[in-house]
Motif scaffolding. Structure first.
Motif, PDB file in Angstrom:
ATOM      1  N   GLY A  94      -1.609  -4.265  19.066  1.00 45.10           N
ATOM      2  CA  GLY A  94      -2.377  -4.263  17.911  1.00 45.10           C
ATOM      3  C   GLY A  94      -1.542  -4.029  16.744  1.00 45.10           C
ATOM      4  O   GLY A  94      -0.363  -3.577  16.865  1.00 45.10           O
ATOM      5  N   ARG A  95      -2.052  -3.217  15.457  1.00 44.74           N
ATOM      6  CA  ARG A  95      -1.338  -2.958  14.725  1.00 44.74           C
ATOM      7  C   ARG A  95      -1.980  -1.445  14.044  1.00 44.74           C
ATOM      8  O   ARG A  95      -2.735  -0.960  14.681  1.00 44.74           O
ATOM      9  CB  ARG A  95      -1.739  -3.733  13.437  1.00 44.74           C
ATOM     10  CG  ARG A  95      -2.916  -3.512  12.638  1.00 44.74           C
ATOM     11  CD  ARG A  95      -3.257  -4.510  11.610  1.00 44.74           C
ATOM     12  NE  ARG A  95      -4.318  -4.182  10.836  1.00 44.74           N
ATOM     13  CZ  ARG A  95      -5.034  -4.796   9.624  1.00 44.74           C
ATOM     14  NH1 ARG A  95      -4.134  -5.937   9.439  1.00 44.74           N
ATOM     15  NH2 ARG A  95      -5.868  -4.456   8.858  1.00 44.74           N
ATOM     16  N   SER A  96      -0.981  -0.759  13.571  1.00 39.34           N
ATOM     17  CA  SER A  96      -1.304   0.745  13.049  1.00 39.34           C
ATOM     18  C   SER A  96      -2.867   0.898  12.104  1.00 39.34           C
ATOM     19  O   SER A  96      -2.855   0.020  11.764  1.00 39.34           O
ATOM     20  CB  SER A  96      -0.363   1.409  12.127  1.00 39.34           C
ATOM     21  OG  SER A  96       0.086   0.677  11.224  1.00 39.34           O
ATOM     22  N   ALA A  97      -3.469   2.004  12.372  1.00 36.51           N
ATOM     23  CA  ALA A  97      -4.718   2.020  11.820  1.00 36.51           C
ATOM     24  C   ALA A  97      -4.646   2.161  10.382  1.00 36.51           C
ATOM     25  O   ALA A  97      -5.357   1.664   9.400  1.00 36.51           O
ATOM     26  CB  ALA A  97      -5.331   3.239  12.151  1.00 36.51           C
ATOM     27  N   THR A  98      -3.487   2.482   9.981  1.00 35.70           N
ATOM     28  CA  THR A  98      -3.317   2.787   8.544  1.00 35.70           C
ATOM     29  C   THR A  98      -1.857   2.018   8.055  1.00 35.70           C
ATOM     30  O   THR A  98      -1.152   1.340   8.832  1.00 35.70           O
ATOM     31  CB  THR A  98      -3.112   4.104   8.078  1.00 35.70           C
ATOM     32  OG1 THR A  98      -2.026   4.658   8.657  1.00 35.70           O
ATOM     33  CG2 THR A  98      -4.229   4.745   8.186  1.00 35.70           C
ATOM     34  N   ALA A  99      -1.774   1.464   6.876  1.00 37.01           N
ATOM     35  CA  ALA A  99      -0.795   0.753   6.405  1.00 37.01           C
ATOM     36  C   ALA A  99       0.035   1.644   5.299  1.00 37.01           C
ATOM     37  O   ALA A  99      -0.577   2.514   4.516  1.00 37.01           O
ATOM     38  CB  ALA A  99      -0.816  -0.436   5.855  1.00 37.01           C
ATOM     39  N   ALA A 100       1.352   1.406   5.115  1.00 45.32           N
ATOM     40  CA  ALA A 100       2.008   1.759   3.961  1.00 45.32           C
ATOM     41  C   ALA A 100       1.884   0.834   2.765  1.00 45.32           C
ATOM     42  O   ALA A 100       1.383  -0.184   2.990  1.00 45.32           O
ATOM     43  CB  ALA A 100       3.512   1.743   4.195  1.00 45.32           C
ATOM     44  N   SER A 101       1.734   1.228   1.550  1.00 42.74           N
ATOM     45  CA  SER A 101       1.225   0.386   0.589  1.00 42.74           C
ATOM     46  C   SER A 101       1.997   0.704  -0.695  1.00 42.74           C
ATOM     47  O   SER A 101       2.701   1.704  -0.857  1.00 42.74           O
ATOM     48  CB  SER A 101      -0.331   0.711   0.148  1.00 42.74           C
ATOM     49  OG  SER A 101      -0.571   2.109  -0.230  1.00 42.74           O
ATOM     50  N   GLY A 102       1.825  -0.388  -1.661  1.00 43.45           N
ATOM     51  CA  GLY A 102       2.445  -0.454  -3.046  1.00 43.45           C
ATOM     52  C   GLY A 102       1.639  -1.342  -3.841  1.00 43.45           C
ATOM     53  O   GLY A 102       1.030  -2.138  -3.419  1.00 43.45           O
ATOM     54  N   THR A 103       1.604  -1.108  -5.071  1.00 45.58           N
ATOM     55  CA  THR A 103       1.010  -1.927  -6.284  1.00 45.58           C
ATOM     56  C   THR A 103       1.893  -2.729  -7.070  1.00 45.58           C
ATOM     57  O   THR A 103       3.041  -2.444  -7.067  1.00 45.58           O
ATOM     58  CB  THR A 103      -0.147  -1.191  -7.016  1.00 45.58           C
ATOM     59  OG1 THR A 103       0.650  -0.230  -7.789  1.00 45.58           O
ATOM     60  CG2 THR A 103      -1.075  -0.448  -6.165  1.00 45.58           C
ATOM     61  N   PHE A 104       1.557  -3.862  -7.636  1.00 45.27           N
ATOM     62  CA  PHE A 104       2.053  -4.903  -8.421  1.00 45.27           C
ATOM     63  C   PHE A 104       1.365  -5.276  -9.575  1.00 45.27           C
ATOM     64  O   PHE A 104       0.182  -5.454  -9.487  1.00 45.27           O
ATOM     65  CB  PHE A 104       2.854  -5.939  -7.749  1.00 45.27           C
ATOM     66  CG  PHE A 104       1.806  -6.885  -7.182  1.00 45.27           C
ATOM     67  CD1 PHE A 104       1.841  -8.017  -7.950  1.00 45.27           C
ATOM     68  CD2 PHE A 104       1.305  -6.516  -5.941  1.00 45.27           C
ATOM     69  CE1 PHE A 104       1.119  -9.304  -7.365  1.00 45.27           C
ATOM     70  CE2 PHE A 104       0.546  -7.640  -5.496  1.00 45.27           C
ATOM     71  CZ  PHE A 104       0.457  -8.919  -6.360  1.00 45.27           C
ATOM     72  N   PHE A 105       2.101  -5.899 -10.408  1.00 43.66           N
ATOM     73  CA  PHE A 105       1.338  -6.470 -11.526  1.00 43.66           C
ATOM     74  C   PHE A 105       1.850  -8.083 -11.828  1.00 43.66           C
ATOM     75  O   PHE A 105       2.914  -8.320 -11.442  1.00 43.66           O
ATOM     76  CB  PHE A 105       2.034  -5.865 -12.894  1.00 43.66           C
ATOM     77  CG  PHE A 105       1.681  -4.344 -13.159  1.00 43.66           C
ATOM     78  CD1 PHE A 105       0.271  -3.897 -13.506  1.00 43.66           C
ATOM     79  CD2 PHE A 105       2.364  -3.480 -12.687  1.00 43.66           C
ATOM     80  CE1 PHE A 105      -0.165  -2.628 -13.600  1.00 43.66           C
ATOM     81  CE2 PHE A 105       2.188  -2.043 -12.742  1.00 43.66           C
ATOM     82  CZ  PHE A 105       0.920  -1.770 -13.384  1.00 43.66           C
ATOM     83  N   ASP A 106       0.789  -8.709 -11.984  1.00 39.32           N
ATOM     84  CA  ASP A 106       0.882 -10.037 -12.230  1.00 39.32           C
ATOM     85  C   ASP A 106       1.985 -10.259 -13.577  1.00 39.32           C
ATOM     86  O   ASP A 106       1.267 -10.069 -14.581  1.00 39.32           O
ATOM     87  CB  ASP A 106      -0.381 -10.776 -12.209  1.00 39.32           C
ATOM     88  CG  ASP A 106      -0.098 -12.499 -12.591  1.00 39.32           C
ATOM     89  OD1 ASP A 106       1.029 -12.811 -12.924  1.00 39.32           O
ATOM     90  OD2 ASP A 106      -1.169 -12.935 -12.171  1.00 39.32           O
ATOM     91  N   GLN A 107       2.891 -10.603 -13.440  1.00 35.90           N
ATOM     92  CA  GLN A 107       3.902 -10.860 -14.540  1.00 35.90           C
ATOM     93  C   GLN A 107       3.518 -11.483 -15.935  1.00 35.90           C
ATOM     94  O   GLN A 107       3.790 -11.435 -16.943  1.00 35.90           O
ATOM     95  CB  GLN A 107       5.443 -11.243 -14.245  1.00 35.90           C
ATOM     96  CG  GLN A 107       6.018 -10.212 -13.501  1.00 35.90           C
ATOM     97  CD  GLN A 107       5.952  -8.843 -14.237  1.00 35.90           C
ATOM     98  OE1 GLN A 107       6.630  -8.661 -15.240  1.00 35.90           O
ATOM     99  NE2 GLN A 107       5.834  -7.573 -13.304  1.00 35.90           N
ATOM    100  N   VAL A 108       2.575 -12.522 -15.638  1.00 39.13           N
ATOM    101  CA  VAL A 108       1.989 -13.187 -16.725  1.00 39.13           C
ATOM    102  C   VAL A 108       0.535 -12.534 -16.994  1.00 39.13           C
ATOM    103  O   VAL A 108       0.328 -12.135 -18.117  1.00 39.13           O
ATOM    104  CB  VAL A 108       1.568 -14.629 -16.340  1.00 39.13           C
ATOM    105  CG1 VAL A 108       0.751 -15.347 -17.310  1.00 39.13           C
ATOM    106  CG2 VAL A 108       2.785 -15.494 -16.051  1.00 39.13           C
ATOM    107  N   GLY A 109      -0.169 -12.296 -15.776  1.00 40.18           N
ATOM    108  CA  GLY A 109      -1.410 -11.418 -16.442  1.00 40.18           C
ATOM    109  C   GLY A 109      -2.484 -12.093 -16.872  1.00 40.18           C
ATOM    110  O   GLY A 109      -2.316 -13.167 -17.620  1.00 40.18           O
ATOM    111  N   LYS A 110      -3.620 -11.410 -16.906  1.00 44.93           N
ATOM    112  CA  LYS A 110      -4.739 -11.826 -17.578  1.00 44.93           C
ATOM    113  C   LYS A 110      -4.894 -11.207 -18.927  1.00 44.93           C
ATOM    114  O   LYS A 110      -4.225 -10.307 -19.274  1.00 44.93           O
ATOM    115  CB  LYS A 110      -6.127 -11.511 -16.959  1.00 44.93           C
ATOM    116  CG  LYS A 110      -6.269 -10.113 -16.686  1.00 44.93           C
ATOM    117  CD  LYS A 110      -7.559 -10.000 -15.965  1.00 44.93           C
ATOM    118  CE  LYS A 110      -7.609  -8.341 -15.506  1.00 44.93           C
ATOM    119  NZ  LYS A 110      -8.857  -8.419 -14.946  1.00 44.93           N
ATOM    120  N   ILE A 111      -5.311 -12.069 -20.023  1.00 47.02           N
ATOM    121  CA  ILE A 111      -5.309 -11.561 -21.421  1.00 47.02           C
ATOM    122  C   ILE A 111      -6.169 -10.487 -21.631  1.00 47.02           C
ATOM    123  O   ILE A 111      -7.326 -10.642 -21.042  1.00 47.02           O
ATOM    124  CB  ILE A 111      -5.768 -12.890 -22.332  1.00 47.02           C
ATOM    125  CG1 ILE A 111      -4.492 -13.901 -22.159  1.00 47.02           C
ATOM    126  CG2 ILE A 111      -5.659 -12.372 -23.790  1.00 47.02           C
ATOM    127  CD1 ILE A 111      -4.792 -15.141 -22.951  1.00 47.02           C
TER     128      ILE A 111
END
Length: 448
Positions: free
Chosen positions: A370-387
């Motif tokens: 299976g997989r590890s109980a937790t994950a390493a994470s990072g966030t990102f921005f949609d470069q066009v993005g919503k207005i």
């Protein structure tokens, strides 16, 4: 080690040392070599026996070192005059050199080995003799003379330095189902040239450079196999640990050895996967980064990259699985793909739909369980993005309500529209109508 006397301490990587002339070795018959660190020295050692004889009258001490695969050197000397040092370069089959002095004493050296050709001259007070030998190795004979009763010590040894004879196709599959314990067959393909190799030994280490390596033994508790044998049955229940408990064992290495037990510079190496029947307990990753390069709104694309921690235990990890999700808990997660351990990046295909909510990248460690109980994470921005829309409502105490909407935008690239505006023309509250207008982006050709 009875009545031992330290000669020298040399750093790791240096494989020779010099014993000073006139070192007192009375009553001592062995040279002992230990491995040592800040916590102490090894419990076992390598030893070399020294034969000692006592003679009287005029005496000559001779020390000879032969660099070749095997050698037997016997030296008997009785000389009353001082002789010069003699250097022989070659590998020898069987050669006898005789020098006669004015006092009719003789020196005879018998050397056994293999050979091709060079000549050397030994001179004494009155007679010079020339010896020719054939070889590709180097022999050095140093002679010094003193008078009176003394002890003659002759050390016979062989020093052979081999080229980088690295084993190939190293393989190991753990068959022990307890976590942090190992068993199974280690196998390899021998080097193309095994002329100077006598044995192979296996180790486990923190990294592929061999840091904090610990020796392994087979089912008979032997720490090596002889050349000609290309497999090693690891002792059942061997602990998966290095010589430093802070650094987990992630690699298995096999070294080639020459007669004097000098290892080849490089080892065959393979990652260790601990069968253990357990999911990876954690994912040892320090950071995760992703920059969206897809210029379309609510779509993403680009390269996810991550950095493993400096002291990571990869023993239970076979792969990494990467997801896009709404948060670190994996809400509405969407699989990007899987990569093997040792690969620290994966591409998110362009036009991947991320909507308005998928803004988190998750990286899990996985194996067949299976997989590890937790994950390493990072966030990102949609470069066009919503207005971003800011709305102000003004109410007049009459029979009508007027709503004015102001819109602000930020331009990130050539596909951004500008000058977006809208005025509500509907007099009813919570109902809007009217014209939306804007200035098109610079790169209209890329707009669908």
């Amino acid at each position: 080690g009875t009545d031992e006397q330290i000669i020298d301490i040399i750093p790791r990587g240096t494989n020779e040392f010099y014993i000073p002339a006139d070192t007192d070795c009375a009553g001592k018959h062995y040279l002992l070599l230990y491995a040592e660190n800040v916590n102490g020295r090894s419990s076992n050692f390598k030893s070399l026996y020294m034969t000692t004889t006592t003679t009287s009258a005029t005496e000559t001490q001779t020390t000879t070192t032969l660099s070749q695969t095997t050698s037997t050197i016997t030296i008997t000397t009785t000389v009353s005059s001082t002789s010069t040092g003699t250097t022989l370069t070659g590998t020898v089959t069987s050669i006898s050199t005789t020098t006669t002095t004015t006092t009719s004493s003789t020196t005879t050296s018998t050397i056994t080995g293999t050979t091709t050709s060079k000549s050397t001259t030994t001179s004494t007070t009155s007679t010079t003799s020339t010896t020719t030998i054939t070889s590709s190795t180097s022999l050095t004979s140093t002679t010094r003379t003193w008078t009176g009763s003394s002890t003659l010590t002759t050390v016979t040894s062989t020093t052979t330095t081999i080229a980088d004879e690295q084993v190939l196709d190293l393989a190991f599959t753990d068959t022990y189902e307890e976590p942090y314990l190992l068993a199974g067959l280690i196998s390899w393909t021998p080097p193309a040239d095994t002329t100077y190799i006598t044995r192979y030994s296996a180790f486990i280490a923190f990294d592929e450079e061999g840091s904090y390596q610990a020796p392994l033994v087979d089912e008979d508790q032997n720490d090596h196999v002889l050349v000609g044998t290309n497999q090693f049955y690891l002792y059942t229940g061997t602990g998966r640990q290095t010589m430093n408990s802070d650094y987990p064992a992630n690699w298995l290495l096999v070294y080639s050895y020459a007669p004097t037990m000098l290892a080849a510079e490089k080892a065959g190496k393979v990652r260790i996967f601990d069968l253990g029947n357990a999911v990876p307990p954690s994912v040892d990753i320090e950071s995760v980064t992703f920059v969206d390069l897809d210029q379309q709104q609510r779509q993403a694309g680009g390269l996810v990259q991550w950095t493993p921690s400096e002291v990571a235990d990869f023993g239970f990890t076979l792969n990494y699985s990467v997801y896009l999700a709404e948060d670190v808990d994996g809400t509405n997660e969407q699989l990007v793909g899987n990569v093997s351990l040792g690969t620290n990046e994966i591409a998110v295909p362009y036009d991947t739909n991320v909507g308005f909510t998928l803004r988190t990248v998750l990286v899990y460690a996985t194996n067949n369980v299976g997989r590890s109980a937790t994950a390493a994470s990072g966030t990102f921005f949609d470069q066009v993005g919503k207005i971003t829309i800011t709305t102000t409502v003004q109410t007049v105490e009459v029979t009508q309500t007027s709503t004015t909407t102001e819109t602000t935008t930020t331009t990130d690239d050539v596909l951004r529209i500008t000058g977006l505006s809208y005025s509500d023309t509907n007099a009813q509250a919570y109902i809007i109508e009217g014209t939306v207008s804007w200035v098109p982006p610079e790169d209209v050709a890329s707009v669908e």
